[in-house]
Write an enzyme that holds these catalytic residues in place. Structure first.
Site, PDB file in Angstrom:
ATOM      1  N   GLY A  74       6.145   1.924  -0.221  1.00 28.08           N
ATOM      2  CA  GLY A  74       4.755   2.548   0.322  1.00 28.08           C
ATOM      3  C   GLY A  74       3.472   2.135  -0.880  1.00 28.08           C
ATOM      4  N   SER A  75       3.107   3.107  -1.166  1.00 27.13           N
ATOM      5  CA  SER A  75       0.972   2.388  -1.589  1.00 27.13           C
ATOM      6  C   SER A  75       1.113   1.012  -2.177  1.00 27.13           C
ATOM      7  CB  SER A  75       0.834   3.643  -1.583  1.00 27.13           C
ATOM      8  OG  SER A  75       0.911   4.186  -0.236  1.00 27.13           O
ATOM      9  N   ILE A  76       2.480   1.089  -3.433  1.00 27.02           N
ATOM     10  CA  ILE A  76       1.942   1.170  -4.748  1.00 27.02           C
ATOM     11  C   ILE A  76       1.904  -0.876  -3.618  1.00 27.02           C
ATOM     12  CG2 ILE A  76       3.383   1.190  -6.129  1.00 27.02           C
ATOM     13  CD1 ILE A  76       5.990  -0.186  -5.598  1.00 27.02           C
ATOM     14  N   SER A 134      -5.744   6.288  -1.827  1.00 25.65           N
ATOM     15  CA  SER A 134      -4.406   5.708  -1.479  1.00 25.65           C
ATOM     16  C   SER A 134      -4.608   5.924   0.657  1.00 25.65           C
ATOM     17  CB  SER A 134      -3.122   5.611  -1.605  1.00 25.65           C
ATOM     18  OG  SER A 134      -2.003   4.875  -1.599  1.00 25.65           O
TER      19      SER A 134
END
Length: 335
Positions: A74-76, A134
């Protein structure tokens, strides 16, 4: 520190893993996962039965999840996408779309921000705002300008796809194929076929903390003989120069802003990024938190599977963030 990491996962009954590393050397400070098992149970008359039950138990307790289980980040992953952007003409003040929805390149497929909201309620935002909050649509727009080759280049530089030799089972993770603009856009936000381990996530954060230099992670510090004399000592080894010091400093500032915007922020001085990764329709997301403490030479990567105790409403900030912060605070550094 190992006990602290383990307790943070086991206490609430989470399935997941957490890794802490020393960014300047690559030394692994803690590597915990749950479910696990007690090796003492594999002694005595009941050992064979215990072993058989462990092999059949849900959650695969015999697997070193922290280093061997790859999951969508995901957004990491936006740390990597942003690194590519900063080296291709973007800066924290660059303007990107804040729209709640964007159409993937050369398709009619729409991709939305979390909860289908505009980024900060605006039609256009800066990269700093998009990173802190994000916002998916902004990074899809960025990916169209970057292209697949640049995303591949920086994913490799940060260690995605690299299988580290630690003497225990590990997996490489993958960026996946990027055959077109739509695949590149989905991958730029850490979805589609992108996968990472908690170890790789910690290494990614540690690379930013170490001024852009990715160090080879290691578990064994030294090997001694029976008289405790050193036979071999591990020397820290540089794996790659992912970005230069200036880009790493900018990423750090962006991660400070992300931490300040994260659920559960408590006035700390950490630099972080959260992630909430979809992995199947109707399934609770896997939730991530990566961070480092610039004052104490430690970085963490945490993933909790299937939303922890919050189900489909889980986010990285709500579930994994408290774990990562607790580990960072538990570290006392070298004496």
């Amino acid at each position: 520190l190992q006990q602290a990491a383990y307790d943070q996962l086991v206490g609430p009954g989470y399935e997941g893993s957490a890794v802490a590393i020393q960014p300047s050397t690559g030394k692994i400070l803690a590597m915990a996962s749950n479910p696990g098992y007690n090796p003492n149970d594999l002694m005595g008359d009941s050992a064979e039965d215990v072993w058989a039950n462990l092999q059949e138990q849900e959650g695969q307790p015999l697997v070193n999840h922290a280093g061997a289980e790859t999951l969508p980040p995901g957004s990491i992953f936006k740390i990597i996408t942003t690194a590519a952007g900063l080296n291709n003409g973007f800066n924290p003040s660059s303007t990107l779309t804040g729209s709640n929805v964007i159409t993937l390149p050369d398709t009619v497929t729409e991709l939305t921000n979390y909860a289908n909201q505009k980024c900060n309620g605006q039609d256009a935002v800066t990269l700093q705002t998009a990173f802190a909050l994000s916002c998916n649509t902004a990074f899809v727009e960025m990916s169209e300008q970057l292209g697949a080759d640049e995303l591949r280049k920086y994913a490799k530089a940060f260690g995605v796809g690299e299988n580290y030799d630690l003497g225990v089972s590990t997996s490489a993770g993958t960026l996946g194929d990027l055959p077109d603009g739509a695949a590149t856009a989905q991958s730029a936000i850490g979805q589609r076929d992108v996968t990472m381990t908690a170890l790789q996530a910690a290494v990614m954060a540690g690379t930013v903390a170490n001024k852009g230099t990715r160090m080879q992670p290691y578990l064994v510090n030294r090997i001694t003989d029976s008289q405790m004399k050193d036979i071999r000592t591990t020397k820290p080894k540089k794996a790659d120069q992912a970005v230069n010091e200036e880009t790493a400093a900018t990423l750090t500032d962006l991660m400070y802003a992300s931490e300040r915007s994260s659920a559960g922020y408590d006035g700390n001085g950490f630099a972080s990024k959260t992630g909430t990764a979809e992995h199947g329709e109707g399934l609770a997301p896997h939730v991530w938190y990566v961070a480092f403490d610039p004052e104490r030479d430690i970085a963490v990567g945490v993933v909790v599977k299937n939303g922890g105790n919050l189900g489909e409403s889980a986010t990285g900030g709500k579930v994994s963030g408290p774990i990562g912060r607790a580990i960072l605070r538990a570290y006392q550094g070298e004496q």
